[in-house]
Design a protein around this motif. Structure first.
Motif, PDB file in Angstrom:
ATOM      1  N   SER A  32     -26.650  28.460  80.109  1.00 30.87           N
ATOM      2  CA  SER A  32     -26.068  29.156  78.950  1.00 30.87           C
ATOM      3  C   SER A  32     -26.955  29.256  77.696  1.00 30.87           C
ATOM      4  O   SER A  32     -26.745  29.850  76.763  1.00 30.87           O
ATOM      5  N   THR A  33     -27.718  28.236  77.434  1.00 36.18           N
ATOM      6  CA  THR A  33     -28.503  27.909  76.389  1.00 36.18           C
ATOM      7  C   THR A  33     -29.940  28.789  76.128  1.00 36.18           C
ATOM      8  O   THR A  33     -30.712  28.596  75.098  1.00 36.18           O
ATOM      9  N   PRO A 116     -25.491  33.842  75.694  1.00 38.95           N
ATOM     10  CA  PRO A 116     -25.104  34.590  74.455  1.00 38.95           C
ATOM     11  C   PRO A 116     -26.260  34.381  73.484  1.00 38.95           C
ATOM     12  O   PRO A 116     -26.350  34.894  72.341  1.00 38.95           O
ATOM     13  N   GLU A 117     -27.132  33.675  73.844  1.00 35.05           N
ATOM     14  CA  GLU A 117     -28.324  33.163  72.933  1.00 35.05           C
ATOM     15  C   GLU A 117     -29.588  33.669  73.130  1.00 35.05           C
ATOM     16  O   GLU A 117     -30.540  33.430  72.476  1.00 35.05           O
ATOM     17  N   LEU A 118     -29.709  34.539  74.052  1.00 34.82           N
ATOM     18  CA  LEU A 118     -31.030  35.422  74.273  1.00 34.82           C
ATOM     19  C   LEU A 118     -31.518  36.028  73.224  1.00 34.82           C
ATOM     20  O   LEU A 118     -30.750  36.656  72.545  1.00 34.82           O
ATOM     21  N   GLU A 119     -32.850  35.757  72.840  1.00 29.73           N
ATOM     22  CA  GLU A 119     -33.644  36.296  71.949  1.00 29.73           C
ATOM     23  C   GLU A 119     -34.531  37.375  72.486  1.00 29.73           C
ATOM     24  O   GLU A 119     -35.069  38.279  71.689  1.00 29.73           O
ATOM     25  N   GLN A 193     -35.870  25.662  67.688  1.00 30.41           N
ATOM     26  CA  GLN A 193     -34.942  25.006  68.545  1.00 30.41           C
ATOM     27  C   GLN A 193     -34.999  23.433  67.777  1.00 30.41           C
ATOM     28  O   GLN A 193     -34.195  22.506  67.921  1.00 30.41           O
ATOM     29  N   GLY A 194     -35.943  23.250  66.901  1.00 24.28           N
ATOM     30  CA  GLY A 194     -36.083  21.924  66.163  1.00 24.28           C
ATOM     31  C   GLY A 194     -36.600  21.056  67.091  1.00 24.28           C
ATOM     32  O   GLY A 194     -36.194  19.682  67.053  1.00 24.28           O
ATOM     33  N   LYS A 195     -36.945  21.329  68.063  1.00 26.20           N
ATOM     34  CA  LYS A 195     -37.454  20.327  69.429  1.00 26.20           C
ATOM     35  C   LYS A 195     -38.922  20.414  69.501  1.00 26.20           C
ATOM     36  O   LYS A 195     -39.606  20.964  68.851  1.00 26.20           O
ATOM     37  N   ASN A 196     -39.449  19.556  70.701  1.00 28.61           N
ATOM     38  CA  ASN A 196     -41.000  19.567  70.836  1.00 28.61           C
ATOM     39  C   ASN A 196     -41.337  20.517  71.860  1.00 28.61           C
ATOM     40  O   ASN A 196     -42.355  20.470  72.631  1.00 28.61           O
ATOM     41  N   ASP A 197     -40.703  21.595  72.030  1.00 34.87           N
ATOM     42  CA  ASP A 197     -40.664  22.738  73.060  1.00 34.87           C
ATOM     43  C   ASP A 197     -41.639  23.648  72.450  1.00 34.87           C
ATOM     44  O   ASP A 197     -41.336  24.586  71.997  1.00 34.87           O
TER      45      ASP A 197
END
Length: 200
Positions: A32-33, A116-119, A193-197
């Motif tokens: 869902s994310t 709901p978060e698809l870009e 996302q503020g991550k290391n991805d």
């Protein structure tokens, strides 16, 4: 309808009875994310046996195009994968059979409502592009060459099968222009996302 209910409904659908009776589960990835959705054609036999989409040479090529590693692709929660059919369709006279035409219209909308978060939606191959870009009169190469025309919603790609390496060699603009553009878009999405991805 929740994800678990959708999956169970797919399993119990009479159209999928033969697969269910053989113990074959529908193959899709839909956290869902998810920020990025990949829509391909249908699982190959090897990936169906492994129970994980794009876990093959085509997947290695696709991840190289995207600029992400296996961990980000499968485990970050940022990527969803919805084939046009969630089951291997079988062999035909000239390769794998096409995905069933009535499958995506029945199940994709239910799953997309849970994302709901698809870009960005990446359309891999002609089956996905024909369905989702139905108003486009271009062929696959023209769609890929003019990928910017479908942004910010869609980004068309050829199938990443190693059999398409000859096509890539004949069309150097794909690696020189299209892939850097795609990777830049994904980098912007993932870095938000503020991550290391990040792109590898």
């Amino acid at each position: 309808m929740e994800f678990a209910d959708i999956r169970q409904a797919i399993i119990e659908d009479v159209a999928n009875r033969d697969f269910t009776n053989k113990g074959i589960a529908p193959l899709f990835q839909a956290p869902s994310t998810a920020k990025i959705l990949i829509i391909g054609q249908a699982p190959g036999l090897k990936t169906q046996e492994k129970g994980r989409l794009f876990d093959d040479a085509s997947g290695d090529n696709l991840r190289q195009w995207l600029g992400v590693d296996r961990q980000i692709f499968y485990e970050s929660g940022h990527f969803a994968i919805l084939p046009m059919d969630f089951y291997y369709p079988g062999k035909g006279k000239s390769g794998d059979l096409p995905p069933r035409k009535d499958f995506a219209p029945k199940w994709h909308p239910l799953i997309l409502d849970q994302l709901p978060e698809l870009e960005l939606t990446i359309l891999v191959g002609n089956y996905a592009q024909t369905y989702y870009l139905e108003k486009s009169q271009r062929n696959l190469m023209e769609r890929v060459k003019h990928a910017d025309d479908y942004l910010p919603t869609y980004f068309p790609l050829p199938h990443p099968s190693p059999r398409n390496n000859i096509w890539q060699a004949k069309n150097p603009w794909f690696q020189a222009e299209i892939i850097p553009n795609l990777q830049n878009i994904l980098k912007q999405i993932l870095e938000k996302q503020g991550k290391n991805d990040t792109i590898i």
